[in-house]
Every structure is written in C-alpha cells, then in structure tokens.
Design a protein around this motif. Structure first.
Motif, PDB file in Angstrom:
ATOM      1  N   TYR A 250       0.827  -1.197   0.000  1.00 14.74           N
ATOM      2  CA  TYR A 250       0.000   0.000   0.000  1.00 14.74           C
ATOM      3  C   TYR A 250       0.866   1.253   0.000  1.00 14.74           C
ATOM      4  CZ  TYR A 250      -3.526  -3.373   1.430  1.00 14.74           C
ATOM      5  OH  TYR A 250      -4.349  -4.462   1.473  1.00 14.74           O
ATOM      6  N   LEU A 251       0.568   2.136  -0.943  1.00 10.30           N
ATOM      7  CA  LEU A 251       1.176   3.460  -0.994  1.00 10.30           C
ATOM      8  C   LEU A 251       0.046   4.456  -1.175  1.00 10.30           C
ATOM      9  CD1 LEU A 251       3.614   5.407  -1.187  1.00 10.30           C
ATOM     10  CD2 LEU A 251       3.608   4.989  -3.658  1.00 10.30           C
ATOM     11  N   ALA A 252      -0.120   5.363  -0.206  1.00  5.52           N
ATOM     12  CA  ALA A 252      -1.223   6.325  -0.224  1.00  5.52           C
ATOM     13  C   ALA A 252      -0.669   7.732  -0.086  1.00  5.52           C
ATOM     14  CB  ALA A 252      -2.196   6.036   0.919  1.00  5.52           C
ATOM     15  N   ALA A 253      -1.216   8.675  -0.865  1.00  2.00           N
ATOM     16  CA  ALA A 253      -0.783  10.076  -0.795  1.00  2.00           C
ATOM     17  C   ALA A 253      -1.679  10.906  -1.708  1.00  2.00           C
ATOM     18  CB  ALA A 253       0.680  10.227  -1.216  1.00  2.00           C
ATOM     19  N   SER A 254      -1.484  12.223  -1.658  1.00  4.21           N
ATOM     20  CA  SER A 254      -2.119  13.088  -2.643  1.00  4.21           C
ATOM     21  C   SER A 254      -1.526  12.782  -4.012  1.00  4.21           C
ATOM     22  CB  SER A 254      -1.879  14.556  -2.285  1.00  4.21           C
ATOM     23  OG  SER A 254      -0.490  14.853  -2.331  1.00  4.21           O
ATOM     24  N   GLY A 255      -2.183  13.244  -5.072  1.00  9.32           N
ATOM     25  CA  GLY A 255      -1.787  12.862  -6.422  1.00  9.32           C
ATOM     26  C   GLY A 255      -0.336  13.147  -6.750  1.00  9.32           C
ATOM     27  N   GLU A 256       0.095  14.382  -6.558  1.00  6.33           N
ATOM     28  CA  GLU A 256       1.456  14.751  -6.932  1.00  6.33           C
ATOM     29  C   GLU A 256       2.487  14.044  -6.074  1.00  6.33           C
ATOM     30  OE1 GLU A 256       4.015  18.701  -8.092  1.00  6.33           O
ATOM     31  OE2 GLU A 256       1.845  18.633  -8.206  1.00  6.33           O
ATOM     32  N   LEU A 257       2.251  13.997  -4.756  1.00  3.61           N
ATOM     33  CA  LEU A 257       3.207  13.324  -3.880  1.00  3.61           C
ATOM     34  C   LEU A 257       3.193  11.818  -4.097  1.00  3.61           C
ATOM     35  CD1 LEU A 257       2.977  15.255  -0.497  1.00  3.61           C
ATOM     36  CD2 LEU A 257       4.693  15.445  -2.295  1.00  3.61           C
ATOM     37  N   HIS A 258       2.044  11.252  -4.436  1.00  7.67           N
ATOM     38  CA  HIS A 258       2.000   9.812  -4.709  1.00  7.67           C
ATOM     39  C   HIS A 258       2.928   9.472  -5.865  1.00  7.67           C
ATOM     40  CE1 HIS A 258       0.527   5.998  -6.353  1.00  7.67           C
ATOM     41  NE2 HIS A 258       0.108   5.726  -5.128  1.00  7.67           N
ATOM     42  N   SER A 259       2.883  10.266  -6.921  1.00  2.00           N
ATOM     43  CA  SER A 259       3.742  10.017  -8.079  1.00  2.00           C
ATOM     44  C   SER A 259       5.212  10.082  -7.686  1.00  2.00           C
ATOM     45  CB  SER A 259       3.437  11.038  -9.175  1.00  2.00           C
ATOM     46  OG  SER A 259       4.307  10.884 -10.268  1.00  2.00           O
ATOM     47  N   ARG A 260       5.575  11.073  -6.893  1.00  3.26           N
ATOM     48  CA  ARG A 260       6.979  11.227  -6.506  1.00  3.26           C
ATOM     49  C   ARG A 260       7.430  10.128  -5.545  1.00  3.26           C
ATOM     50  NH1 ARG A 260       7.520  17.864  -5.955  1.00  3.26           N
ATOM     51  NH2 ARG A 260       6.764  18.273  -8.071  1.00  3.26           N
ATOM     52  N   LEU A 261       6.550   9.774  -4.608  1.00  2.00           N
ATOM     53  CA  LEU A 261       6.898   8.698  -3.679  1.00  2.00           C
ATOM     54  C   LEU A 261       7.000   7.367  -4.415  1.00  2.00           C
ATOM     55  CD1 LEU A 261       4.621   9.684  -0.658  1.00  2.00           C
ATOM     56  CD2 LEU A 261       7.135   9.618  -0.654  1.00  2.00           C
ATOM     57  N   HIS A 262       6.109   7.151  -5.376  1.00  2.00           N
ATOM     58  CA  HIS A 262       6.150   5.899  -6.129  1.00  2.00           C
ATOM     59  C   HIS A 262       7.461   5.757  -6.891  1.00  2.00           C
ATOM     60  CE1 HIS A 262       5.307   3.503  -9.845  1.00  2.00           C
ATOM     61  NE2 HIS A 262       5.092   2.634  -8.886  1.00  2.00           N
ATOM     62  N   LYS A 263       7.942   6.837  -7.471  1.00  6.55           N
ATOM     63  CA  LYS A 263       9.221   6.777  -8.200  1.00  6.55           C
ATOM     64  C   LYS A 263      10.366   6.408  -7.264  1.00  6.55           C
ATOM     65  CE  LYS A 263       7.851  10.044 -11.807  1.00  6.55           C
ATOM     66  NZ  LYS A 263       8.000  11.431 -12.328  1.00  6.55           N
ATOM     67  N   LEU A 264      10.380   6.997  -6.071  1.00  2.00           N
ATOM     68  CA  LEU A 264      11.414   6.655  -5.094  1.00  2.00           C
ATOM     69  C   LEU A 264      11.318   5.198  -4.658  1.00  2.00           C
ATOM     70  CD1 LEU A 264      11.323   9.837  -2.808  1.00  2.00           C
ATOM     71  CD2 LEU A 264      13.135   9.204  -4.403  1.00  2.00           C
ATOM     72  N   LEU A 265      10.090   4.781  -4.391  1.00  2.00           N
ATOM     73  CA  LEU A 265       9.876   3.409  -3.940  1.00  2.00           C
ATOM     74  C   LEU A 265      10.265   2.413  -5.034  1.00  2.00           C
ATOM     75  CD1 LEU A 265       6.747   2.415  -1.894  1.00  2.00           C
ATOM     76  CD2 LEU A 265       7.731   0.866  -3.575  1.00  2.00           C
ATOM     77  N   ALA A 266       9.862   2.709  -6.270  1.00  3.68           N
ATOM     78  CA  ALA A 266      10.169   1.798  -7.378  1.00  3.68           C
ATOM     79  C   ALA A 266      11.686   1.698  -7.599  1.00  3.68           C
ATOM     80  CB  ALA A 266       9.483   2.291  -8.651  1.00  3.68           C
ATOM     81  N   SER A 267      12.368   2.827  -7.449  1.00  4.15           N
ATOM     82  CA  SER A 267      13.831   2.777  -7.632  1.00  4.15           C
ATOM     83  C   SER A 267      14.489   1.929  -6.558  1.00  4.15           C
ATOM     84  CB  SER A 267      14.395   4.205  -7.599  1.00  4.15           C
ATOM     85  OG  SER A 267      14.324   4.754  -6.306  1.00  4.15           O
ATOM     86  N   ALA A 268      13.913   1.913  -5.352  1.00  6.54           N
ATOM     87  CA  ALA A 268      14.480   1.124  -4.270  1.00  6.54           C
ATOM     88  C   ALA A 268      14.279  -0.363  -4.476  1.00  6.54           C
ATOM     89  CB  ALA A 268      13.864   1.545  -2.941  1.00  6.54           C
ATOM     90  N   LEU A 269      13.270  -0.734  -5.247  1.00  4.82           N
ATOM     91  CA  LEU A 269      12.932  -2.154  -5.414  1.00  4.82           C
ATOM     92  C   LEU A 269      13.468  -2.753  -6.710  1.00  4.82           C
ATOM     93  CD1 LEU A 269       9.249  -2.125  -4.113  1.00  4.82           C
ATOM     94  CD2 LEU A 269      11.323  -2.773  -2.901  1.00  4.82           C
ATOM     95  N   ARG A 270      14.177  -1.961  -7.494  1.00  2.00           N
ATOM     96  CA  ARG A 270      14.735  -2.508  -8.748  1.00  2.00           C
ATOM     97  C   ARG A 270      15.805  -3.549  -8.445  1.00  2.00           C
ATOM     98  NH1 ARG A 270      15.021   3.108 -10.917  1.00  2.00           N
ATOM     99  NH2 ARG A 270      13.105   3.413 -12.099  1.00  2.00           N
TER     100      ARG A 270
END
Length: 270
Positions: A250-270
């Motif tokens: 689960y990743l929850a946030a406002s629209g703009e912050l969700h996009s930015r947090l998702h990019k950080l999270l995805a980079s950590a899981l590569r």
C-alpha cells in the motif's frame, strides 16, 4: 448536519457501542487476559468483546450480510449481498502497552456486476478521541461533520510520511530498509504509530502527506483506502497498480506526492 446513508449510521452506532468497554479495558489493561496467536501477534479479551459487540450490532441491522473479521474469520451470509469487513481493535500492541493510538475499522464490501469486489463505505473510529473518520463512495470523506481533503503540499521536503515497520514474525526488513533509504533523505520526516487504519485516515485528513506499508490484511486497509480516495488522494500497490490487497502492498498520498513517492519506492525495489 451532514447527510449520509443509513449504513454509515449503522457503522457509527456499532463502533460507539463497542467503544466504552474498550476505553474501560484500556484503563485496566494490566488486568486483561492476553493470548498469543502468532509471532508478535496478540489477541486480548478486549479484541474479542469489541468484536462480538460489532458483530451483534451489524447482524442486527443487516442479518443476511456476511462478515469478515480479524478474530472470528469469515461468517457466511447471502452471497448476493454485501459483507462487512471489520477490525475490532487495530493497534492491539499499542493498546496492550498503554499507547493511546488504536481504532475500530468497519467497511462495506459490495460486488460489481463483473464480480469484482468494491469498498463502498468505510469507518475508522478512535474510541479515546471520539474521532469518526468515514467515507462513502462518491460522497467524500469526513471527520465527524467536517469534510476531509488530502494534504495540498507539493514538495517532498515538506512532507511528513507514515509507515509500518517490520517486526518479529512480520514483514521484510531488507525490503523496508531499501525503501526507507530511498524516501527518508527526501522528506521532512517519517513516523510509525502502529495502527494502519488510522494512518490511512490521517492521510485523508492531511495530517500525513503520505503512507506506505506492506503485509497488511484487508481489515487493516479496506476502510482507510476508501477514506484516502474520497478525500482526493491515490492508493496503489508498490508497482503503481490497483492490486493492493492481492500483493498486500500500500502506498497512499495526494496525487502529486503519490507520483513522486512511487518513483522513489520503485527505484528502491529494482
């Protein structure tokens, strides 16, 4: 007076019926009978009493509906009708240690014509503060009678983010550490309070700017996800997809912050 459906009234009545005993048990927690149901996973008489009160109230209101509860498991109902999803005491470890941060969570799960499950109503109730966070699909999210909106912050360096921590028997420390290592240097702060339903509710209320956690069960997340979405936020799994309950991410946030947090999270899981 805010207008809402009769289902919200039923849910609020059930939560408030269970709350007084929870408050009494909290004040006498050292006297509670506690058992261990798994590694670092406890259940007390407070859980069981609250659960029975919720089940009795909800079944009285909708006798043909099924129930999925953390402690009782699945109680069968008419398969053509919705079902209740309940967590009678989210934050049991906090409760048992005298930490005043726990909640009752109730959600309604209905079925779309194509058979997919859909959460249509949700309630997260904090018994100690009498805060009733509730939402209905298409009608917004509310705290008692105040409309909720997710945070308007646009920059990660201003953002306060909630999370859940791996602990004995739950979660993957290495994965969480990689995610933390990617997000922590970019944000204003990270908090772990130990009740996921309230974490979601706090995102909806703008107290948290975002939240991530995995290894959650549906009763931890069902009401909270609806709250965030009806408050204008986004909820996804770690891949940015709508498979949260399947992947338990689960990743929850406002629209703009969700996009930015998702990019950080995805980079950590590569």
């Amino acid at each position: 007076m805010v207008s809402h459906s009769g289902l919200i009234t039923v849910m609020q009545r059930a939560a408030r019926k269970a709350a007084p005993r929870l408050r009494r048990d909290y004040n006498e927690v050292e006297l509670l009978q506690v058992s261990k149901k798994g590694p670092a996973d406890f259940v007390s008489m407070a859980d069981k009493r609250a659960e029975q009160t919720l089940i009795d109230e909800l079944r009285n209101a909708r006798p043909d509906w099924g129930i999925l509860s953390e402690e009782a498991g699945e109680i069968a109902g008419d398969p053509g009708k919705p079902r209740w999803i309940i967590d009678p005491l989210d934050g049991t470890t906090n409760f048992l240690h005298g930490v005043p941060h726990f909640a009752i969570s109730i959600a309604v799960e209905d079925r779309k014509p194509d058979g997919r499950a859909e959460i249509t109503q949700g309630l997260v109730y904090q018994p100690l503060t009498d805060e009733s966070f509730w939402a209905e699909k298409g009608s917004g999210a509310w705290l008692n009678e105040r409309r909720l909106r997710v945070s308007a912050r646009r920059h990660l360096d201003e953002a306060l983010i909630g999370t859940g921590l791996p602990h004995f028997g739950r979660g993957n420390v290495a994965t969480w550490s990689r995610i933390y290592g990617a997000i922590a240097p970019e944000v204003s702060g990270i908090r772990r309070f130990g009740a996921a339903s309230l974490d979601f509710a706090w995102v909806a209320a703008g107290r948290f700017d975002g939240f991530w956690e995995d290894d959650l069960d549906i009763w931890d997340s069902a009401a909270g996800m609806l709250l965030v979405r009806e408050a204008g936020g986004f909820v996804s799994d770690y891949r940015g997809q709508d498979r949260m309950t399947e992947r338990r991410e689960y990743l929850a946030a406002s629209g703009e912050l969700h996009s930015r947090l998702h990019k950080l999270l995805a980079s950590a899981l590569r």
